[in-house]
Design a protein around this motif. Structure first.
Motif, short mmCIF file in Angstrom:
data_model
loop_
_atom_site.label_atom_id
_atom_site.label_comp_id
_atom_site.label_asym_id
_atom_site.label_seq_id
_atom_site.Cartn_x
_atom_site.Cartn_y
_atom_site.Cartn_z
N ASP A 263 0.83 -1.21 0.00
CA ASP A 263 0.00 0.00 0.00
C ASP A 263 0.86 1.26 0.00
N ILE A 264 1.95 1.23 0.75
CA ILE A 264 2.84 2.38 0.82
C ILE A 264 3.44 2.68 -0.55
N VAL A 265 3.67 1.62 -1.33
CA VAL A 265 4.18 1.81 -2.70
C VAL A 265 3.28 2.74 -3.50
N ASN A 266 1.98 2.67 -3.24
CA ASN A 266 1.01 3.45 -4.01
C ASN A 266 0.87 4.90 -3.54
N LEU A 267 1.60 5.26 -2.49
CA LEU A 267 1.55 6.63 -1.97
C LEU A 267 2.68 7.47 -2.56
N PRO A 268 2.48 8.79 -2.64
CA PRO A 268 3.51 9.66 -3.21
C PRO A 268 4.61 9.97 -2.19
N ILE A 269 5.34 8.92 -1.81
CA ILE A 269 6.43 9.12 -0.86
C ILE A 269 7.71 8.50 -1.39
N ASP A 270 8.82 8.88 -0.80
CA ASP A 270 10.13 8.35 -1.14
C ASP A 270 10.39 7.14 -0.24
N ARG A 271 10.26 5.94 -0.78
CA ARG A 271 10.40 4.74 0.05
C ARG A 271 11.84 4.54 0.53
N THR A 272 12.80 4.98 -0.26
CA THR A 272 14.19 4.88 0.20
C THR A 272 14.37 5.72 1.46
N LYS A 273 13.77 6.90 1.47
CA LYS A 273 13.84 7.76 2.65
C LYS A 273 13.13 7.11 3.83
N MET A 274 11.98 6.48 3.57
CA MET A 274 11.25 5.78 4.63
C MET A 274 12.09 4.63 5.18
N ASN A 275 12.65 3.83 4.30
CA ASN A 275 13.42 2.67 4.73
C ASN A 275 14.66 3.09 5.52
N LEU A 276 15.28 4.19 5.13
CA LEU A 276 16.41 4.72 5.89
C LEU A 276 15.96 5.20 7.27
N ALA A 277 14.77 5.80 7.33
CA ALA A 277 14.24 6.26 8.62
C ALA A 277 13.99 5.06 9.54
N ILE A 278 13.49 3.97 8.98
CA ILE A 278 13.28 2.75 9.77
C ILE A 278 14.62 2.19 10.23
N PHE A 279 15.59 2.17 9.33
CA PHE A 279 16.93 1.68 9.65
C PHE A 279 17.52 2.49 10.81
N ASN A 280 17.38 3.80 10.73
CA ASN A 280 17.95 4.68 11.75
C ASN A 280 17.18 4.62 13.07
N ALA A 281 15.92 4.18 13.02
CA ALA A 281 15.13 4.04 14.24
C ALA A 281 15.59 2.88 15.10
N LEU A 282 16.28 1.92 14.50
CA LEU A 282 16.66 0.69 15.19
C LEU A 282 18.03 0.77 15.85
N LYS A 283 18.15 0.02 16.93
CA LYS A 283 19.46 -0.21 17.52
C LYS A 283 20.28 -1.10 16.58
N ILE A 284 21.58 -1.07 16.71
CA ILE A 284 22.41 -2.05 16.01
C ILE A 284 22.03 -3.44 16.53
N GLY A 285 21.77 -4.35 15.63
CA GLY A 285 21.30 -5.69 16.01
C GLY A 285 19.79 -5.77 16.11
N GLY A 286 19.11 -4.64 15.92
CA GLY A 286 17.66 -4.64 15.93
C GLY A 286 17.08 -5.24 14.67
N HIS A 287 15.79 -5.58 14.71
CA HIS A 287 15.17 -6.30 13.60
C HIS A 287 13.99 -5.56 12.99
N LEU A 288 13.83 -5.78 11.71
CA LEU A 288 12.65 -5.33 10.96
C LEU A 288 11.94 -6.56 10.45
N VAL A 289 10.64 -6.68 10.76
CA VAL A 289 9.84 -7.82 10.30
C VAL A 289 8.76 -7.30 9.36
N ILE A 290 8.72 -7.88 8.16
CA ILE A 290 7.75 -7.49 7.14
C ILE A 290 6.96 -8.70 6.68
N LEU A 291 5.64 -8.57 6.67
CA LEU A 291 4.75 -9.55 6.06
C LEU A 291 3.96 -8.85 4.97
N ASP A 292 3.72 -9.55 3.85
CA ASP A 292 2.88 -8.95 2.82
C ASP A 292 2.33 -10.02 1.89
#
Length: 246
Positions: free
Chosen positions: A148-177
């Protein structure tokens, strides 16, 4: 010792080793009892419980490896099914940040009926998903919404970097789709509400994530992946990915 007796001993040793391996495998895969306690919580709604058959909460919590005391960010929290479940799993010493890009009446209603002190709603754009003054998260989840986010007028690379920066080193991102056919890329995110698994992997590894694990718990071989995921009579074929921040 005769050759036949040597062979018998070899078979016994092999069987013992196999049994040990199977036992270890089952032990590692065994769900935490605390996960079932979270799922059985009386504050969960009846609507959520009807969704459990397709959402498979015990498999979800096991795959995320969520633990009490963790700080978790649930991106695109929607009505709060995942947020509430994770908040129950991290317990009162943990923290769950439920990100939404605009106010959600359904999420507000859920929390007004059963307030949870360890849930904080974040109304943030996807490109600035997590304020920098908040503590680094142990885990981020993004469930059934990346397409759904793909269909929005946003920069996903910027979003993914924001998620990356939100995490501790060794932290995890879980995606289901919802899975699209291999090679479909982003071509059916709007029409079929599906996305190509490899495209998601490429976009996340591009910003620094490492793919750590996949789960087949939500796979459905009967799904041709050619029908809109939201209009299927059975559960759609879904992929689950766990990434780590190195």
């Amino acid at each position: 010792m005769t050759n036949s007796r040597v062979a018998d001993w070899a078979r016994l040793v092999t069987m013992a080793l196999v049994c040990c391996c199977v036992f270890a495998s089952k032990s590692e895969a065994a769900p935490d009892a605390a996960y079932q306690t979270a799922i059985d919580s009386p504050i969960r709604t009846e609507k959520d419980r009807t969704m459990d058959a397709s959402r498979r909460p015990i498999d979800f919590l096991t795959f995320t490896q969520v633990k009490p005391g963790m700080t978790v960010l649930d991106v695109a929290a929607g009505a709060g099914y995942t947020s509430q479940l994770l908040a129950l799993a991290v317990g009162p010493q943990g923290k769950l940040f439920a990100q939404i890009s605009k106010p959600s009446a359904a999420l507000d209603a859920r929390l007004s009926v059963h307030p949870q002190s360890n849930i904080k709603v974040l109304i943030q754009s996807f490109e600035e998903v997590y304020p920098s003054d908040l503590p680094k998260a142990d885990m981020v989840t993004l469930v059934l919404s990346y397409h759904d986010i793909v269909n929005l007028p946003i920069d996903r690379t910027k979003m993914n970097l924001a998620i990356f920066n939100a995490l501790k080193i060794g932290g995890h991102l879980v995606i289901l789709d919802h899975a699209a056919t291999e090679g479909a890329g982003l071509t059916v995110t709007a029409s079929l509400h599906r996305i190509d698994e490899q495209t998601v992997i490429q976009e996340l590894t591009k910003v620094g994530f490492k793919l750590e694990a996949k789960s087949i718990a939500w796979r459905n071989a009967a799904d041709t992946r050619e029908v809109q995921s939201t209009k299927m009579e059975t559960t759609s074929d879904r992929f689950a990915l766990r990434f780590v921040k190195p």
